[in-house]
Design a protein around this motif. Sequence first.
Motif, PDB file in Angstrom:
ATOM      1  N   ASN A 199      20.410  37.818  39.571  1.00 25.45           N
ATOM      2  CA  ASN A 199      20.478  39.273  39.767  1.00 25.45           C
ATOM      3  C   ASN A 199      21.917  39.776  39.808  1.00 25.45           C
ATOM      4  N   LEU A 200      22.724  39.301  38.875  1.00 26.64           N
ATOM      5  CA  LEU A 200      24.127  39.698  38.830  1.00 26.64           C
ATOM      6  C   LEU A 200      24.365  40.764  37.769  1.00 26.64           C
ATOM      7  N   SER A 201      25.264  41.698  38.086  1.00 26.02           N
ATOM      8  CA  SER A 201      25.680  42.674  37.088  1.00 26.02           C
ATOM      9  C   SER A 201      26.703  42.033  36.159  1.00 26.02           C
ATOM     10  N   THR A 202      27.102  42.721  35.112  1.00 28.62           N
ATOM     11  CA  THR A 202      28.009  42.164  34.105  1.00 28.62           C
ATOM     12  C   THR A 202      29.338  41.717  34.691  1.00 28.62           C
ATOM     13  N   SER A 203      29.916  42.500  35.590  1.00 31.89           N
ATOM     14  CA  SER A 203      31.240  42.195  36.132  1.00 31.89           C
ATOM     15  C   SER A 203      31.185  41.491  37.489  1.00 31.89           C
ATOM     16  N   GLU A 204      30.007  41.088  37.929  1.00 34.82           N
ATOM     17  CA  GLU A 204      29.844  40.481  39.249  1.00 34.82           C
ATOM     18  C   GLU A 204      29.699  38.966  39.150  1.00 34.82           C
ATOM     19  N   LYS A 205      30.290  38.262  40.108  1.00 37.22           N
ATOM     20  CA  LYS A 205      30.173  36.807  40.198  1.00 37.22           C
ATOM     21  C   LYS A 205      29.758  36.435  41.620  1.00 37.22           C
ATOM     22  N   ASN A 217      33.533  41.297  42.313  1.00 38.22           N
ATOM     23  CA  ASN A 217      33.579  42.168  41.140  1.00 38.22           C
ATOM     24  C   ASN A 217      34.993  42.111  40.574  1.00 38.22           C
ATOM     25  N   ASP A 218      35.146  41.539  39.371  1.00 37.10           N
ATOM     26  CA  ASP A 218      36.480  41.299  38.816  1.00 37.10           C
ATOM     27  C   ASP A 218      37.013  42.443  37.947  1.00 37.10           C
ATOM     28  N   SER A 219      36.321  43.557  37.897  1.00 39.44           N
ATOM     29  CA  SER A 219      36.765  44.657  37.042  1.00 39.44           C
ATOM     30  C   SER A 219      38.099  45.216  37.516  1.00 39.44           C
ATOM     31  N   GLY A 220      39.017  45.414  36.564  1.00 42.03           N
ATOM     32  CA  GLY A 220      40.308  46.010  36.860  1.00 42.03           C
ATOM     33  C   GLY A 220      41.325  45.086  37.494  1.00 42.03           C
ATOM     34  N   LEU A 221      41.024  43.800  37.570  1.00 44.59           N
ATOM     35  CA  LEU A 221      41.933  42.842  38.195  1.00 44.59           C
ATOM     36  C   LEU A 221      42.604  41.954  37.153  1.00 44.59           C
ATOM     37  N   LYS A 222      43.817  41.520  37.460  1.00 43.94           N
ATOM     38  CA  LYS A 222      44.554  40.623  36.571  1.00 43.94           C
ATOM     39  C   LYS A 222      44.361  39.181  37.026  1.00 43.94           C
ATOM     40  N   CYS A 223      43.923  38.337  36.095  1.00 41.77           N
ATOM     41  CA  CYS A 223      43.619  36.944  36.404  1.00 41.77           C
ATOM     42  C   CYS A 223      44.572  36.002  35.683  1.00 41.77           C
ATOM     43  N   LYS A 224      45.002  34.965  36.365  1.00 42.90           N
ATOM     44  CA  LYS A 224      45.773  33.878  35.766  1.00 42.90           C
ATOM     45  C   LYS A 224      44.892  32.645  35.777  1.00 42.90           C
ATOM     46  N   ALA A 281      41.133  40.824  47.147  1.00 39.75           N
ATOM     47  CA  ALA A 281      40.328  40.569  48.338  1.00 39.75           C
ATOM     48  C   ALA A 281      39.366  41.717  48.619  1.00 39.75           C
ATOM     49  N   SER A 282      39.788  42.930  48.284  1.00 41.25           N
ATOM     50  CA  SER A 282      38.934  44.098  48.517  1.00 41.25           C
ATOM     51  C   SER A 282      37.710  44.099  47.606  1.00 41.25           C
ATOM     52  N   LYS A 283      37.756  43.301  46.539  1.00 41.55           N
ATOM     53  CA  LYS A 283      36.624  43.208  45.610  1.00 41.55           C
ATOM     54  C   LYS A 283      35.656  42.091  46.001  1.00 41.55           C
ATOM     55  N   LEU A 284      35.952  41.422  47.131  1.00 45.96           N
ATOM     56  CA  LEU A 284      35.085  40.367  47.650  1.00 45.96           C
ATOM     57  C   LEU A 284      34.253  40.903  48.807  1.00 45.96           C
ATOM     58  N   ASP A 325      52.076  36.537  39.386  1.00 43.12           N
ATOM     59  CA  ASP A 325      51.975  37.734  38.567  1.00 43.12           C
ATOM     60  C   ASP A 325      50.508  37.998  38.218  1.00 43.12           C
ATOM     61  N   CYS A 326      49.674  38.114  39.234  1.00 39.77           N
ATOM     62  CA  CYS A 326      48.232  38.312  39.039  1.00 39.77           C
ATOM     63  C   CYS A 326      47.608  38.713  40.366  1.00 39.77           C
ATOM     64  N   ASP A 327      46.336  39.077  40.308  1.00 45.97           N
ATOM     65  CA  ASP A 327      45.586  39.382  41.526  1.00 45.97           C
ATOM     66  C   ASP A 327      44.843  38.161  42.047  1.00 45.97           C
ATOM     67  N   TYR A 328      44.356  37.352  41.118  1.00 48.52           N
ATOM     68  CA  TYR A 328      43.655  36.131  41.521  1.00 48.52           C
ATOM     69  C   TYR A 328      43.820  35.065  40.436  1.00 48.52           C
ATOM     70  N   ILE A 329      43.588  33.830  40.846  1.00 49.53           N
ATOM     71  CA  ILE A 329      43.767  32.670  39.977  1.00 49.53           C
ATOM     72  C   ILE A 329      42.436  31.940  39.836  1.00 49.53           C
TER      73      ILE A 329
END
Length: 284
Positions: free
Chosen positions: A74-80, A136-143, A231-234, A180-184
């Motif tokens: 039951n996950l949305s497209t941008s949800e993990k 929800n990883d939308s709008g975040l920069k990932c390394k 963290a606010s997206k968790l 240089d990212c929001d999460y890894i």
Amino acid sequence: MEYRFSEDIKFVRELLGISQSELADMIGVEQVTVSRCETGKTVASGETLEKLYSFAFDKNVRINKLKEMLLRDNLSTSEKILFHGAKGEIDGAIDIRRGRANNDFGQGFYAGESYEQALSFVAGFDNSSVYYLSFNDSGLKCKRYEVNQDWMMTIAYYREKLREYEEHPYIKELVAESRDCDYIIAPIADNRMFQIINSFINGEITDEQCRHCLAATNLGMQYIFISDRAASKLSVRERCYIAQNERKSSRQVKADEAKLGEDKVKLARIEYRGKGLYIDEILG
């Protein structure tokens, strides 16, 4: 956060097709205790929690794994759905500054991709539990890292094994990139894997040997949240109880996998002997 015991006790009963009185007899409590716990009128004691969850595990009812499967459906497209093994309890909002500075990628909040993975890291601690998290990883920069030289060197830096090279341009660039990212997203390096990296840092094996040894001990991927924005997206979905028999089973699985991994590492050391570069050749 309390455990969802009222839901779980009913879940176990219905899966096994038994009544409240039958379950009460099987786990050694009063029928009124089962009834009041199931309706949420009573907060279960630690003893009752252990009795119910250990009984379910013995009956091959894998409550926590089943919940993971249902959540994934039951996950949305941008949800993990992610998983965090905690030695204690998450108190309040998720804080990226509570972690140790000498973790794999420095200070941050760490989570994994599966329930079993999170469980394996805390199964040896009596008061530990596993948290299910929505991300929800939308709008975040990932390394993202793979098992390669950059990953090995970055971990070695944060685990404080590259002090003599910390001013080297290559190392400084790696450190800058890691922030240089929001999460890894990166392969997990537990203590067993770090011993291999340490052998490379100490000049005992080449980068090629190290990389193949590490690939042989794959533990899955981890998420490291290093910005407040990430963290606010968790959000915490649920806290899961771990019965003693499930802890014991997890520790045995980990021990079996460690033995297999050790044998694979020995073969990789032999297969790639003399291939690649030593650390002083890379950073000299």
